[in-house]
Design a protein around this motif. Sequence first.
Motif, PDB file in Angstrom:
ATOM      1  N   ILE A   1      47.144  18.419  83.422  1.00  0.00           N
ATOM      2  CA  ILE A   1      47.924  18.106  84.628  1.00  0.00           C
ATOM      3  C   ILE A   1      48.068  19.343  85.495  1.00  0.00           C
ATOM      4  CG2 ILE A   1      50.149  17.255  85.450  1.00  0.00           C
ATOM      5  CD1 ILE A   1      50.448  15.743  82.817  1.00  0.00           C
ATOM      6  N   VAL A   2      48.250  20.490  84.855  1.00  0.00           N
ATOM      7  CA  VAL A   2      48.379  21.743  85.601  1.00  0.00           C
ATOM      8  C   VAL A   2      47.088  22.070  86.338  1.00  0.00           C
ATOM      9  CG1 VAL A   2      48.699  24.224  85.351  1.00  0.00           C
ATOM     10  CG2 VAL A   2      50.176  22.650  84.095  1.00  0.00           C
ATOM     11  N   LEU A   3      45.939  21.853  85.702  1.00  0.00           N
ATOM     12  CA  LEU A   3      44.668  22.132  86.354  1.00  0.00           C
ATOM     13  C   LEU A   3      44.452  21.231  87.564  1.00  0.00           C
ATOM     14  CD1 LEU A   3      42.238  22.704  83.344  1.00  0.00           C
ATOM     15  CD2 LEU A   3      43.238  24.416  84.862  1.00  0.00           C
ATOM     16  N   ASP A   4      44.865  19.969  87.451  1.00  0.00           N
ATOM     17  CA  ASP A   4      44.728  19.062  88.595  1.00  0.00           C
ATOM     18  C   ASP A   4      45.582  19.515  89.776  1.00  0.00           C
ATOM     19  OD1 ASP A   4      42.884  17.385  87.456  1.00  0.00           O
ATOM     20  OD2 ASP A   4      44.383  16.048  86.568  1.00  0.00           O
ATOM     21  N   TYR A   5      46.646  20.249  89.497  1.00  0.00           N
ATOM     22  CA  TYR A   5      47.485  20.751  90.585  1.00  0.00           C
ATOM     23  C   TYR A   5      46.697  21.680  91.500  1.00  0.00           C
ATOM     24  CZ  TYR A   5      50.951  23.750  92.858  1.00  0.00           C
ATOM     25  OH  TYR A   5      51.668  24.460  93.781  1.00  0.00           O
ATOM     26  N   TYR A   6      45.809  22.483  90.943  1.00  0.00           N
ATOM     27  CA  TYR A   6      45.010  23.405  91.762  1.00  0.00           C
ATOM     28  C   TYR A   6      43.954  22.672  92.581  1.00  0.00           C
ATOM     29  CZ  TYR A   6      47.172  27.230  89.231  1.00  0.00           C
ATOM     30  OH  TYR A   6      48.091  28.123  88.720  1.00  0.00           O
ATOM     31  N   ARG A   7      43.611  21.467  92.177  1.00  0.00           N
ATOM     32  CA  ARG A   7      42.623  20.697  92.933  1.00  0.00           C
ATOM     33  C   ARG A   7      43.281  19.731  93.908  1.00  0.00           C
ATOM     34  NH1 ARG A   7      40.096  15.707  91.755  1.00  0.00           N
ATOM     35  NH2 ARG A   7      41.161  15.694  89.749  1.00  0.00           N
ATOM     36  N   LEU A   8      44.411  19.118  93.500  1.00  0.00           N
ATOM     37  CA  LEU A   8      45.040  18.077  94.311  1.00  0.00           C
ATOM     38  C   LEU A   8      46.313  18.553  95.006  1.00  0.00           C
ATOM     39  CD1 LEU A   8      44.676  15.156  91.723  1.00  0.00           C
ATOM     40  CD2 LEU A   8      43.132  15.728  93.624  1.00  0.00           C
ATOM     41  N   GLY A   9      46.925  19.603  94.501  1.00  0.00           N
ATOM     42  CA  GLY A   9      48.161  20.081  95.101  1.00  0.00           C
ATOM     43  C   GLY A   9      49.402  19.398  94.601  1.00  0.00           C
ATOM     44  N   VAL A  10      49.277  18.450  93.672  1.00  0.00           N
ATOM     45  CA  VAL A  10      50.423  17.742  93.102  1.00  0.00           C
ATOM     46  C   VAL A  10      50.225  17.624  91.601  1.00  0.00           C
ATOM     47  CG1 VAL A  10      51.005  16.435  95.174  1.00  0.00           C
ATOM     48  CG2 VAL A  10      49.355  15.508  93.540  1.00  0.00           C
ATOM     49  N   LEU A  11      51.348  17.404  90.917  1.00  0.00           N
ATOM     50  CA  LEU A  11      51.339  17.207  89.472  1.00  0.00           C
ATOM     51  C   LEU A  11      51.591  15.737  89.187  1.00  0.00           C
ATOM     52  CD1 LEU A  11      53.593  20.281  88.740  1.00  0.00           C
ATOM     53  CD2 LEU A  11      51.234  20.112  87.965  1.00  0.00           C
ATOM     54  N   HIS A  12      50.582  15.011  88.736  1.00  0.00           N
ATOM     55  CA  HIS A  12      50.722  13.592  88.406  1.00  0.00           C
ATOM     56  C   HIS A  12      51.151  13.473  86.954  1.00  0.00           C
ATOM     57  CE1 HIS A  12      49.220  11.763  92.109  1.00  0.00           C
ATOM     58  NE2 HIS A  12      48.338  12.758  92.154  1.00  0.00           N
ATOM     59  N   CYS A  13      52.340  12.944  86.747  1.00  0.00           N
ATOM     60  CA  CYS A  13      52.891  12.814  85.397  1.00  0.00           C
ATOM     61  C   CYS A  13      52.665  11.386  84.909  1.00  0.00           C
ATOM     62  CB  CYS A  13      54.379  13.149  85.392  1.00  0.00           C
ATOM     63  SG  CYS A  13      55.120  13.170  83.753  1.00  0.00           S
ATOM     64  N   PRO A  14      51.701  11.154  84.016  1.00  0.00           N
ATOM     65  CA  PRO A  14      51.424   9.797  83.549  1.00  0.00           C
ATOM     66  C   PRO A  14      52.424   9.339  82.492  1.00  0.00           C
ATOM     67  CG  PRO A  14      49.940  11.325  82.491  1.00  0.00           C
ATOM     68  CD  PRO A  14      50.783  12.141  83.421  1.00  0.00           C
ATOM     69  N   GLU A  15      52.311   8.087  82.095  1.00  0.00           N
ATOM     70  CA  GLU A  15      53.158   7.557  81.037  1.00  0.00           C
ATOM     71  C   GLU A  15      52.847   8.282  79.729  1.00  0.00           C
ATOM     72  OE1 GLU A  15      55.545   5.424  81.153  1.00  0.00           O
ATOM     73  OE2 GLU A  15      55.389   4.786  83.231  1.00  0.00           O
ATOM     74  N   GLY A  16      53.887   8.531  78.951  1.00  0.00           N
ATOM     75  CA  GLY A  16      53.718   9.177  77.663  1.00  0.00           C
ATOM     76  C   GLY A  16      53.793  10.685  77.709  1.00  0.00           C
ATOM     77  N   VAL A  17      53.926  11.274  78.887  1.00  0.00           N
ATOM     78  CA  VAL A  17      54.019  12.726  79.025  1.00  0.00           C
ATOM     79  C   VAL A  17      55.474  13.097  79.280  1.00  0.00           C
ATOM     80  CG1 VAL A  17      53.334  14.733  80.384  1.00  0.00           C
ATOM     81  CG2 VAL A  17      51.651  12.964  79.836  1.00  0.00           C
ATOM     82  N   SER A  18      55.940  14.072  78.542  1.00  0.00           N
ATOM     83  CA  SER A  18      57.326  14.507  78.687  1.00  0.00           C
ATOM     84  C   SER A  18      57.496  15.310  79.971  1.00  0.00           C
ATOM     85  CB  SER A  18      57.736  15.350  77.473  1.00  0.00           C
ATOM     86  OG  SER A  18      58.996  15.943  77.672  1.00  0.00           O
ATOM     87  N   VAL A  19      58.419  14.870  80.809  1.00  0.00           N
ATOM     88  CA  VAL A  19      58.692  15.592  82.045  1.00  0.00           C
ATOM     89  C   VAL A  19      59.309  16.954  81.736  1.00  0.00           C
ATOM     90  CG1 VAL A  19      59.994  15.544  84.206  1.00  0.00           C
ATOM     91  CG2 VAL A  19      58.942  13.462  83.335  1.00  0.00           C
ATOM     92  N   ALA A  20      60.119  17.016  80.688  1.00  0.00           N
ATOM     93  CA  ALA A  20      60.733  18.292  80.322  1.00  0.00           C
ATOM     94  C   ALA A  20      59.671  19.313  79.909  1.00  0.00           C
ATOM     95  CB  ALA A  20      61.740  18.080  79.198  1.00  0.00           C
ATOM     96  N   GLU A  21      58.664  18.868  79.144  1.00  0.00           N
ATOM     97  CA  GLU A  21      57.592  19.789  78.755  1.00  0.00           C
ATOM     98  C   GLU A  21      56.772  20.221  79.964  1.00  0.00           C
ATOM     99  OE1 GLU A  21      55.233  18.085  75.698  1.00  0.00           O
ATOM    100  OE2 GLU A  21      56.874  17.922  74.254  1.00  0.00           O
ATOM    101  N   LEU A  22      56.540  19.284  80.879  1.00  0.00           N
ATOM    102  CA  LEU A  22      55.821  19.644  82.093  1.00  0.00           C
ATOM    103  C   LEU A  22      56.620  20.652  82.907  1.00  0.00           C
ATOM    104  CD1 LEU A  22      53.404  19.251  83.979  1.00  0.00           C
ATOM    105  CD2 LEU A  22      54.576  17.269  84.968  1.00  0.00           C
TER     106      LEU A  22
END
Length: 328
Positions: free
Chosen positions: A86-107
């Motif tokens: 998800i962090v790597l996609d931030y450098y390509r898309l500019g946003v962090l997409h948090c899918p189902e099953g991923v802890s927001v706190a860990e992100l």
Amino acid sequence: MSAGAEGGADAPKEVWPSQSRPLSHDRVTLVVDGTRFVVDPAVFSVYPDTVLGRMFGRARQHSFTRPNSKGEYEIAEGIGANIFRIVLDYYRLGVLHCPEGVSVAELREACDYLCINFDCNTVRCRDLISVQSGALLHELSNDGARRQFQAFLEELLLPAMVSSAQDGERECRIVVLTDDDTVDWDCDNPPPLGEETSLISYSTKLFRFFKFIENRDVAKAMLKERGLKNIRIGIEGYPTCKEKVKRRPGGRSEVIYSYVQRPFIQLSWEKEEGKSRHVDFQCVRSRSVPNLITALGEGTVRATPTPQVDELDRLNGPAPLTPEQTVN
């Protein structure tokens, strides 16, 4: 950047970005949580103020970031591979997409570690009714509570603490009333508040802030970070004005006060807090004759009991006489 555990020879390898765009020849392999990511380091230059932007920007030219014996970079210790995608996609898309099953706190922890902004502009969830969205709103509320309490601390609480400190106090108790509250006490019959003396802060905004227990937890954590002790934040009844006066037998009057539920905050900045509340009086045992009648019958001189001496009296009293001074 601390090094993570090295992945095995059969560790999965991912080429990123996954789109068909050709990568530059200058590619690096990042090992995160046992997974290898083959990345074009040029993408990190989009956000040069982040940890990855600094590692693989100009700092890489000066060998500030060094690979292991295999030429791979072990980074992001404690961050899972799914979070790092998800962090790597931030450098390509500019946003962090948090899918189902991923802890927001860990992100959130990963973003704090990698110096990536975590706010409503950079984080996206699938929908507003998902569990992830609820956790996202909770994290955003914590951020807002920290900023809000910082302003309350500087504008309202700190002046009251300074006022108590100037009076020689080393603790402070503040009751938060609304802007519309009025305190009207009878001078001859004040309400029974015990030994605690509370300062009053009139602020409806701070009153609403302390209404939520999560905000009170945020405030406690921030006060602990500043070295304050014995922090208590809660809600209790506080007398505001006289409700009625009762006449007791003998002409004594009793004032009944009206109480309202208002938040309070109590804290201390005392360093020797344990010693101030307990005074250890070290005493000397007195000499006494066990059987006084027997001693008198034998004609012996009864020993005069030595009075118990308080250690404070010993320190503050005059110095004992020496044998030479006694003879003179």
